[in-house]
Write an enzyme that holds these catalytic residues in place. Structure first.
Site, mmCIF file in Angstrom:
data_model
loop_
_atom_site.group_PDB
_atom_site.id
_atom_site.type_symbol
_atom_site.label_atom_id
_atom_site.label_comp_id
_atom_site.label_asym_id
_atom_site.label_seq_id
_atom_site.Cartn_x
_atom_site.Cartn_y
_atom_site.Cartn_z
ATOM 1 N N HIS A 110 6.300 36.299 42.132
ATOM 2 C CA HIS A 110 7.289 36.822 41.192
ATOM 3 C C HIS A 110 6.634 37.412 39.954
ATOM 4 C CE1 HIS A 110 7.253 32.669 39.279
ATOM 5 N NE2 HIS A 110 7.411 33.397 38.191
ATOM 6 N N ASP B 24 5.004 31.261 46.787
ATOM 7 C CA ASP B 24 5.111 32.162 45.626
ATOM 8 C C ASP B 24 3.725 32.532 45.100
ATOM 9 O OD1 ASP B 24 5.914 33.584 43.435
ATOM 10 O OD2 ASP B 24 7.278 32.063 42.667
ATOM 11 N N SER C 286 4.101 30.452 34.828
ATOM 12 C CA SER C 286 4.163 31.010 36.182
ATOM 13 C C SER C 286 2.808 31.593 36.549
ATOM 14 C CB SER C 286 5.229 32.107 36.251
ATOM 15 O OG SER C 286 6.512 31.565 36.120
#
Length: 718
Positions: A85, A221, A650
């Site tokens: 992402h 991810d 992230s």
């Protein structure tokens, strides 16, 4: 009454305890004070191994990826890992209907096939320095707050310039503890970053919005990039002559996995936390700010998701926008739940009572801090109506995409009318053409038309008529309360809706015609309402910021036995904890890891969120996991731990006690999203993809095993 006294006494004892292990986002520069606790929890390396300016250390493998994520170097050839992402925008830009890398994945099978990403940067921290004394010297002697800020800004500029004099480095100085301390960060920014690989969205985004911020999670991810330097090893713009970066350090990768209770740390760039807000601020967030954000994002997502499911072209066009909108939407819903469940406002009020009791025992404290909380209460009462207006504009009015075109037109008109220069006029028109080319490539009229109707209707229902943008009551009267009919009117009569009409307007530039456009009129009304409240918001927010600085100073004086870690501000931090399951609700217990078998169980062929690539199913059915299976024979996908993380983390590496990479942080659990304001070790978990699943996908699924030859893979034997 007796119970209340007992509870207050109990709370006072609790407040005297140190911060829970696993809570806090610590500056690597100051980690020596945490070293003993970290080693007692299972860390085998030292604080110097984590951060050093005298030798290579873990910090030299950590980068800020783009503007708001983290990445880490995993090879001596500049290979970099971050989240899928985080790389999503770059993957989307390279995707077309014919080559849909978002849907099908992308893998460069040689250096020549790697894809360039203009504008993408990665930033290393060269060193940090406490410059508080230099920045704040005599600052409190300034005549007023504005003079104080001007002095500090001037000092920051001078110190930053001196720190990077005669180098190619960059520097920034950021405030900590609401401006009670300042730290300098000297950075090296690399500008040639190429996409190497990304799994299909059915792996990298498996579970989609349904599983977002949820545990158990089965999301691969990750994405892979490579950092390039000039031939001299220094940052350079893209060139075929550039070479893979030779980093000062890269992370060895453990094939051993993790077990419950293992020490882990997350090293990255958390975005923003607000652990020390007063009760009045948290109450406002729960009751006003977050509900507005949630309501308006829910309306936008309802339209966007429906249209994306209808059309592959629209899905590709809006994938990144939808991802960004949905993440905040779900996070704020979880934040409200967690803050209420933890009785955060009540507990903060009890803490504030203890604060008042302590300062009452010290005349100097009473003089300096006695009216802090009453001032907070007054300011938050005053600012709340402005926050409602600002939030509605930021999440509503300004998110009608057509308003961005109208605002750009207004900016150009203002510049042209101010200068009255023909050459400048042509420059402004050319800027508008460039803006239009980009805007209309990423625009869907159907989505925006319906969004406009929903947003304006929400405005009308939320505010009293005297607090509405002036045009909205007129719309309500003229269109009999049908805001969708008004949206249709705007889209049928505005020259801003299509690129062709927009360019015709630029070719025959007529200020009167532009200002008569219905989209321009709506934009003017929405922005006028925003500007009506923004001075009040700005003035009160400045007063609150001053109180925050004083309150933070007071807390550190009045509670000397407590450890106050600095809030996150997108600077490099270390957080540490343990691999640990959780109990989110009564009679519900979550294991600390998930497996590939769980993906197969969740799989729904053709489903938007839960489709599974057939090859992944085949690998599962044949148990072809290679060396990436856990010792129990299962292929683990994700795990959770008690590391205190936030947005910006992230892509951060999850590192074990030996300093080896074991996972890639990508999310928090929904029950713990209040951790930006209130960390609870029983409910807050960071979610990470197991690094062995990453290697499995690269090698077994994608067939790009050549990349593993660059990495340093570590087992118990070596």
């Amino acid at each position: 009454m007796r119970f209340n006294r007992f509870f207050t006494l109990l709370l006072a004892v609790f407040l005297s305890l140190p911060v829970f292990a696993g809570e806090g986002m610590w500056l690597p520069l100051l980690l020596k004070s945490n070293e003993a606790e970290m080693q007692a929890m299972g860390m085998k390396i030292t604080a110097e191994d984590i951060y050093s300016i005298n030798q290579s250390s873990l910090k030299d493998a950590i980068v800020r990826f783009g503007g708001g994520c983290t990445g880490e170097l995993i090879s001596a050839e500049g290979l970099l890992l971050t989240n899928h992402h985080c790389g999503f925008g770059q993957i989307q830009k390279h995707s077309t209907l014919e080559k849909d890398y978002l849907k099908n994945g992308f893998w460069a099978m040689s250096r020549e096939e790697e894809l360039t990403n203009p504008g993408l940067t990665v930033t290393f921290i060269v060193r940090m320095e406490d410059v508080t004394e230099k920045v704040l010297k005599d600052a409190d002697l300034a005549a007023d707050e504005n003079s104080r800020k001007a002095l500090i800004t001037e000092r920051i500029s001078a110190i930053s310039a001196e720190a990077i004099k005669n180098t190619h480095y960059k520097a920034e100085i950021k405030p900590f503890y609401y401006g009670n301390e300042y730290y300098l960060f000297v950075m090296e920014e690399f500008r040639d970053v190429r996409l190497v690989g990304a799994p299909p969205s059915s792996i990298g985004k498996f579970g989609g919005e349904t599983d977002n911020l949820v545990w158990p999670r089965h999301n691969g991810d990750f994405s892979v990039f490579r950092v390039y330097s000039g031939p001299d090893g220094k940052p350079a713009d893209y060139s075929p002559q550039n070479i893979p970066l030779k980093p000062r350090h890269f992370l060895p990768i453990s094939l051993e996995g993790v077990e419950e209770g293992d020490f882990t740390m997350v090293y990255g760039f958390p975005g923003s936390t607000q652990q020390y807000l007063p009760s009045f601020a948290v109450d406002m967030i729960i009751k006003v700010q977050d509900p507005i954000r949630i309501e308006l994002r829910e309306k936008r997502l309802s339209v966007m998701n429906r249209e994306m499911k209808k059309s592959e072209a629209v899905r590709l066009l809006y994938a990144n926008k939808e991802k960004n909108i949905s993440n905040g939407y779900k996070m704020w819903k979880g934040e409200i739940r967690g803050l209420n469940r933890n009785e955060t406002v009540r507990n903060k009020k009890l803490f504030e009572q203890e604060f008042l009791q302590r300062i009452a025992t010290n005349p100097e404290w009473q003089k300096n801090y006695g009216d802090l909380l009453s001032q907070y209460e007054s300011y938050y009462r005053e600012i709340t109506p402005a926050i409602a207006q600002i939030s509605f504009f930021q999440e509503g009015g300004d998110q009608i995409e057509l308003m961005k075109v109208a605002w750009k037109m207004a900016e150009a008109l203002g510049e042209i009318q101010e200068t009255r220069n023909e050459e400048r006029k042509e420059e402004e028109i050319e800027k508008l053409r460039r803006f239009g080319r980009k805007f209309y490539r990423e625009y869907n009229e159907t989505i925006d038309r319906e969004t406009m109707g929903l947003i304006l209707e929400a405005y009308y229902k939320y505010f009293k008529e005297e607090d509405l943008p002036t045009l909205i009551p007129v719309i309500n009267e003229r269109f009999s309360g049908d805001f969708h009919a008004y949206a249709n009117y705007v889209f049928e009569n505005s020259n801003f809706v299509s690129e062709r009409n927009f360019n015709e307007l630029l070719n025959n530039f007529d200020a009167a015609k532009i200002q008569d456009d219905p989209a321009f009129g709506l934009m003017s009304s929405l922005y006028q309402s925003y500007f009506r409240y923004s001075p009040q918001y700005t003035a009160l927010n400045q007063k609150i910021e001053q109180l925050n600085r004083t309150y933070m100073k007071a807390l550190r004086e009045v509670f000397p036995e407590r450890t106050f870690y600095p809030d996150a501000n997108l600077t490099l931090r270390v957080t540490y904890g343990k691999v640990q399951g959780m109990k989110p609700n009564d009679a519900v217990n979550y294991n600390y890891y998930t497996t590939l078998g769980g993906i197969v169980e969740k799989g729904i062929p053709g489903d938007y969120d839960f489709d599974i690539p057939p090859k992944l199913v085949d690998l599962y059915q044949t148990r072809d996991f290679g060396p990436y299976a856990h010792k129990d024979g299962e292929l683990r996908v994700c795990f959770i731990a008690s590391n205190h993380t936030s947005g910006g983390n992230s892509g951060s590496p999850v590192i074990n006690g030996e300093g080896h990479l074991v996972g890639l942080n990508f999310d928090r659990n929904w029950e713990g999203t209040m951790s930006n304001i209130n960390y609870d070790i029983n409910q807050c978990r960071n979610i990470s993809v197991d690094i062995r699943y990453v290697l499995f996908v690269i090698d077994k699924f994608a067939g790009a095993g050549y990349l593993l030859k660059e990495m340093k893979l570590v087992t118990a034997e070596n």
